[in-house]
Design a protein around this motif. Structure first.
Motif, PDB file in Angstrom:
ATOM      1  N   UNK A   1      20.031 -18.971  18.639  1.00  0.00           N
ATOM      2  CA  UNK A   1      20.646 -19.585  17.978  1.00  0.00           C
ATOM      3  C   UNK A   1      20.436 -21.387  18.206  1.00  0.00           C
ATOM      4  N   UNK A   2      20.861 -21.373  19.629  1.00  0.00           N
ATOM      5  CA  UNK A   2      21.052 -23.034  20.035  1.00  0.00           C
ATOM      6  C   UNK A   2      19.561 -23.486  20.481  1.00  0.00           C
ATOM      7  N   UNK A   3      18.374 -22.871  20.084  1.00  0.00           N
ATOM      8  CA  UNK A   3      17.079 -23.413  20.365  1.00  0.00           C
ATOM      9  C   UNK A   3      16.992 -24.573  19.561  1.00  0.00           C
ATOM     10  N   UNK A   4      17.786 -24.681  18.301  1.00  0.00           N
ATOM     11  CA  UNK A   4      17.567 -25.805  17.239  1.00  0.00           C
ATOM     12  C   UNK A   4      18.433 -26.962  17.542  1.00  0.00           C
TER      13      UNK A   4
ATOM     14  N   UNK B   1       5.655 -24.374  15.993  1.00  0.00           N
ATOM     15  CA  UNK B   1       6.526 -23.559  16.951  1.00  0.00           C
ATOM     16  C   UNK B   1       6.456 -24.183  18.350  1.00  0.00           C
ATOM     17  N   UNK B   2       5.291 -24.594  18.600  1.00  0.00           N
ATOM     18  CA  UNK B   2       4.943 -25.298  20.159  1.00  0.00           C
ATOM     19  C   UNK B   2       5.622 -26.549  20.357  1.00  0.00           C
ATOM     20  N   UNK B   3       5.646 -27.323  19.227  1.00  0.00           N
ATOM     21  CA  UNK B   3       6.520 -28.550  19.339  1.00  0.00           C
ATOM     22  C   UNK B   3       7.944 -28.560  19.515  1.00  0.00           C
TER      23      UNK B   3
ATOM     24  N   UNK C   1       9.984 -29.588  23.059  1.00  0.00           N
ATOM     25  CA  UNK C   1      10.978 -30.536  22.597  1.00  0.00           C
ATOM     26  C   UNK C   1      12.284 -29.851  23.330  1.00  0.00           C
ATOM     27  N   UNK C   2      12.423 -28.488  23.247  1.00  0.00           N
ATOM     28  CA  UNK C   2      13.543 -27.868  23.846  1.00  0.00           C
ATOM     29  C   UNK C   2      13.695 -27.903  25.315  1.00  0.00           C
TER      30      UNK C   2
ATOM     31  N   UNK D   1       6.918 -37.404  27.485  1.00  0.00           N
ATOM     32  CA  UNK D   1       6.453 -36.013  27.613  1.00  0.00           C
ATOM     33  C   UNK D   1       6.450 -35.385  26.380  1.00  0.00           C
ATOM     34  N   UNK D   2       6.919 -35.901  25.403  1.00  0.00           N
ATOM     35  CA  UNK D   2       6.672 -35.267  24.029  1.00  0.00           C
ATOM     36  C   UNK D   2       5.598 -36.021  23.066  1.00  0.00           C
TER      37      UNK D   2
END
Lengths: 481, 409
Positions: free
Chosen positions: A258-261, B331-333, B337-338, B401-402
């Protein structure tokens, strides 16, 4: 030379955009002015183009149907004698080439039961029980002497089984789900299967029952494409990456936690600044795709952030449902956020019970119960119960006879569905006294018919457009009006 | 929309570095920028292959850690770029292999042949333990032939669909039967008791075929050179070839005996290679390897590559990973970003505070940038009063990098 075949919209696509794997270079790897309309279609709207080796199956249907249950409580319906209304077509077990005419009574509406929302509002949540779930420990033929002979002390405690009728009952730890409007589909498996997890998970995941070569697009990807209306997220995996969504044209997101967002929603200094900056980048080659993607995930972050509920992490759904509970919590959040999700993939792992079957399977059933039960309650509370179907799948069942404390890889298994289904038992139980060559439960319902049920009967997607040979669904729902 | 070329020589050097190595950091770019184009091409193409071997670990993550470290520390990493390319079109999944040492053996085999000869590479694969297990050839006998490897060899790894019939798949499966992978010592042997060893008709010729003569026959087929050659072409130029060009490239490459070196040389010296600075998205692996050098990711944290969606030896299926626009999808973005927020930048770079916009662009190998990217990075200065130089410095790296420029090659 073929420019006139392409709409202006299509011409703005760079040729690279039609390539999603190196193997596409064989078919679609042409510069735009060489692409014919057919080639464009075959590469951008990938569909199953297969010959199918299994002849003679079309039109086959063994069907067993409990006419609408008396109430949404299967226990009560059993007590009220609903099983007297069973149309029993117990014939010989399926073998390739058989055909059988079976009368299939259409389910009828019951005012006390949930009936499905219109097709374009329906959501499928498919839970992969990874490792090979034993169908007979899930839907227990608790009365059958032959079953006790096969399994001995691996049989779930008979007194605690939640009787569905006088033949089968749900596993003792499925107490919450046993109270739900539900259907059981028995004997679901491959026609000519193998015993490899990898191969069978791939066949299920690609909706490729015959194991044909060259099927690369995931079954859920094909479903998402078929229902795609350009939503920010049409397909959602809450179990991280899954090949089931491979090669989708519709927008698909896979979440692991969940914390991915978080970075999409957090308000601490750095996050808004980052979001504003990357959102403004825009210019340059191929950047519009990237900008669209940023905008999509920002809108997802906003929408999901608005409905997520921190208290849920302490709920039984998560505490007892563990990882599956967390996954389905994300799914519930996304569905409630109304961002267009139509196809959800979740996964509960650990079903490969070669040893210690009973204890391990008991625990897994408890997790399934808490996670799915909590999820369904959230759908009830949000007024979405008539839109959401939860269905299980598993790459195979397990061996008929115990190997001591465990069960080796098998073939057919039993599947569960929760939501606005017409309650009852469907399919045909694998005969307990007639195992296959390897000692496994025989398939009575080829699994592509189960997938066709989810595609056609639930989502309204023509099964022939997403599965080879157009298998027939089992008709588990009141027909859309 | 405008594109700013910050320095023409370095822009060309950066293009070459992005496509022919797995890095785009200043060390390599500065070195290449001092050379003529011909010299620079020769410098990245004519590399002495590294002959070191992967650790014989039973944990594939340890093997990957070794590989990522090598990639990070090798400036001219064409060998590893091609190794990953071959793996991505002839993939193996670690889950189906069991003994993970076999992954190390296969990685060594691909690395040894990556810049050599495609025919030799295929001979290597056809008797490779990990491949035999992945595509079920380990259990294939003359009595019970398994068609999996034989089919994929033709469909995916060489001539492609439409060039063979089901009869050829059955014949090849028989001819290729009998290989065993010893569970104890991972040695691969041909068991003459279990092999078929009888004549079969394969692609029209009746003979006592075996796995190696099958591979030779397939490599002699013009479709193999055209198919594989055009995949390499796309990989380096980001452009797909039309069918006539595919045939032309294929017959030329066959004339080169399927040697990889001349093929790369021809592609990298082609107009198509130099036509656009940004021609296709970086895949997850390409993004990971470039970012790990710049941000100094700890190589033991191999899960970062997994989080970015392209962990070696974990392909989605036998067709390999997606390429193209998939890597610009939501999904990739989201994942990229994460990753930018899952690392503590100040712990790994001590020059964060002092970096200007151009410092960051240079460090990331971004010598051709859009006006929008430049202004997004410059506008971060407006946060200086609120956030301070530290935070703004960190943001600059994350935003750079984004950016499209770092996500494309």
């Amino acid at each position: 030379m073929t420019d006139q075949l392409l709409s202006p919209e299509e011409l703005t696509e760079s040729p690279e955009s039609m390539i999603s794997s190196y193997h596409d270079l064989d078919y679609g790897g042409h510069l735009v002015d060489e692409v014919s309309a057919e080639q464009l279609v075959s590469t951008t709207r990938r569909r199953l183009v297969l010959g199918l080796a299994v002849g003679g199956l079309a039109g086959y249907g063994v069907f067993r149907y409990t006419k609408s249950a008396i109430s949404s409580d299967p226990l009560k319906s059993e007590l009220a004698g609903a099983s007297t209304a069973v149309e029993d077509a117990a014939g010989p077990v399926l073998s390739v080439g058989d055909t059988m005419e079976v009368e299939q009574p259409l389910p009828v509406a019951d005012p006390e039961l949930l009936t499905p929302a219109p097709f374009d509002q329906r959501v499928l949540v498919l839970i992969e029980l990874e490792g090979g779930n034993d169908g007979q420990s899930t839907v227990v033929p608790y009365q059958a002497g032959a079953f006790h002979d096969l399994r001995g002390n691996l049989v779930p405690e008979v007194g605690a089984v939640h009787a569905f009728d006088d033949e089968v009952g749900l596993h003792p730890n499925l107490g919450q789900l046993a109270q739900r409007q539900m259907a059981i589909v028995e004997g679901v498996g491959p026609v000519d299967g193998v015993l490899s997890h990898f191969v069978m998970a791939e066949r299920w995941g690609m909706g490729n029952m015959a194991g044909e070569g060259g099927v690369r697009a995931g079954f859920l990807a094909r479903l998402a494409d078929a229902v795609d209306t350009g939503a920010a997220v049409t397909g959602l995996s809450v179990a991280g990456y899954t090949p089931r969504f491979n090669q989708s044209d519709a927008a698909v997101l896979s979440l692991e936690r969940p914390n991915q967002l978080n970075y999409l929603t957090k308000s601490d200094w750095i996050y808004p600044a980052y979001r504003r900056s990357v959102g403004a980048i825009g210019g340059g080659p191929m950047a519009s795709r990237l900008t669209n993607s940023w905008n999509q995930i920002f809108s997802i972050g906003r929408s999901m952030g608005a409905v997520s509920n921190a208290d849920d992490s302490e709920s039984p759904m998560v505490k007892e449902g563990r990882d599956l509970g967390r996954q389905l919590l994300m799914a519930a959040t996304a569905i409630k956020a109304d961002i267009g999700v139509r196809v959800v993939h979740a996964r509960l792992s650990g079903f490969d019970t070669h040893d210690g079957h009973k204890g391990r399977h008991d625990r897994l059933m408890g997790m399934l119960d808490a996670a799915v039960g909590g999820f369904l309650s959230r759908m009830d509370d949000a007024g979405l119960a008539d839109r959401v179907l939860v269905a299980t799948s598993s790459e195979f069942g397990r061996r008929g006879k115990a190997n001591g404390g465990g069960l080796d890889h098998g073939s057919a298994s039993n599947m569960l569905l929760f939501g606005p289904v017409s309650p009852g038992r469907y399919g045909e139980p694998s005969p307990l006294g007639d195992l296959d060559r390897q000692g496994n439960f025989k398939t009575t319902i080829p699994f592509d018919r189960y997938l066709a049920t989810l595609a056609q009967d639930w989502l309204g997607v023509d099964a022939a457009s997403v599965l080879a040979n157009g298998p027939e669904g089992l008709g588990l729902f009141v027909p859309a009006g | 929309m405008g594109l700013e070329v910050r320095d023409e020589g370095r822009a060309q050097a950066a293009l070459l570095a992005r496509r022919c190595t797995l890095r785009s950091d200043p060390d390599l770019i500065e070195q290449l920028a001092g050379l003529s184009r011909d010299e620079a091409i020769s410098a990245v193409l004519n590399v002495e292959p590294d002959t070191s071997t992967a650790p014989r670990s039973d944990k594939s993550d340890k093997i990957m850690e070794w590989w990522f470290t090598r990639i990070r520390d090798t400036p001219k990493s064409l060998q590893d770029r091609m190794t990953f390319f071959w793996h991505s079109i002839i993939p193996t999944h670690r889950y189906s292999v069991g003994q993970q040492e076999l992954i190390a053996y296969q990685l060594d085999m691909i690395r040894a042949n990556a810049l050599g000869n495609f025919r030799e590479l295929l001979h290597g694969f056809i008797s490779d333990g990990a491949m035999l297990l992945y595509l079920d050839a380990d259990n294939s006998s003359g009595k019970r032939p398994n068609e999996n490897l034989a089919r994929e060899l033709m469909e995916l790894f060489t001539i492609g669909v439409g060039q063979y019939k089901e009869q050829d798949v059955r014949a090849a499966a028989l001819a290729m039967s009998g290989w065993r992978v010893d569970k104890d010592n991972q040695k691969v042997t041909l068991d003459t008791e279990r092999m078929y060893g009888q004549p079969v008709t394969f692609l029209g010729d009746t003979a006592t075929w075996d796995a190696h003569t099958i591979v030779d026959r397939l490599c002699d087929h013009p479709a193999t050179a055209a198919r594989i050659g055009s995949m390499v072409w796309y990989h380096f130029t980001g452009k797909a070839l039309g069918s006539d060009a595919r045939t032309e490239l294929g017959s030329w490459w066959q004339g080169q005996n399927l040697d990889v070196g001349p093929l790369l040389d021809r592609i990298v010296r082609s107009e198509a290679f130099w036509a656009d600075h940004y021609a296709r998205p970086r895949t997850g692996f390409e993004y990971y390897t470039a970012a790990q050098k710049i941000l100094q990711f700890e190589p033991e944290k191999v899960w970062r590559a997994r989080s970015l969606g392209q962990m070696p030896y974990e392909p989605p299926n036998v067709g390999g990973w997606p390429i193209g626009d998939r890597w610009l999808s939501p999904d990739s973005v989201l994942r990229r970003g994460e990753q930018m927020f899952s690392i503590s930048l100040e712990r790994i770079r001590d020059d964060l505070k002092t970096t200007t916009v151009d410092d960051v662009l240079t460090a990331c190998g971004m010598w051709v940038i859009s006006d929008e990217t430049r202004s997004a990075l410059t506008n971060l200065d407006s946060y200086l009063d609120d956030l301070g130089p530290d935070a703004v410095g960190q943001l600059r790296w994350r935003v750079a990098l984004s950016s499209p420029e770092f996500q494309l090659q």
